[in-house]
Design a protein around this motif. Sequence first.
Motif: not given
Length: 66
Positions: A28-53
């Motif tokens: 999905l890295d070459q598509q337009i994707v809206v990402v919500e992480l734990n209730g917060t929408i991430l801007e494109k420049d914040k998608q390097n944020q680490y994930l946790t279990d």
Amino acid sequence: MNLLINGDYVNIPSHIQSVESLLNHFKLDQQIVVVELNGTILEKDKQNQYLTDGDKLELVHFVGGG
């Protein structure tokens, strides 16, 4: 690592550690994707944020059709 993605629990390989690498994993890295992480929408420049279990993600991408 187990993540809740779009309402389903998914076991993710250990080498995937960021939202960015998760999008790459699902090709999905070459598509337009809206990402919500734990209730917060991430801007494109914040998608390097680490994930946790147990993180909860919503991934929305656009598809064509008619």
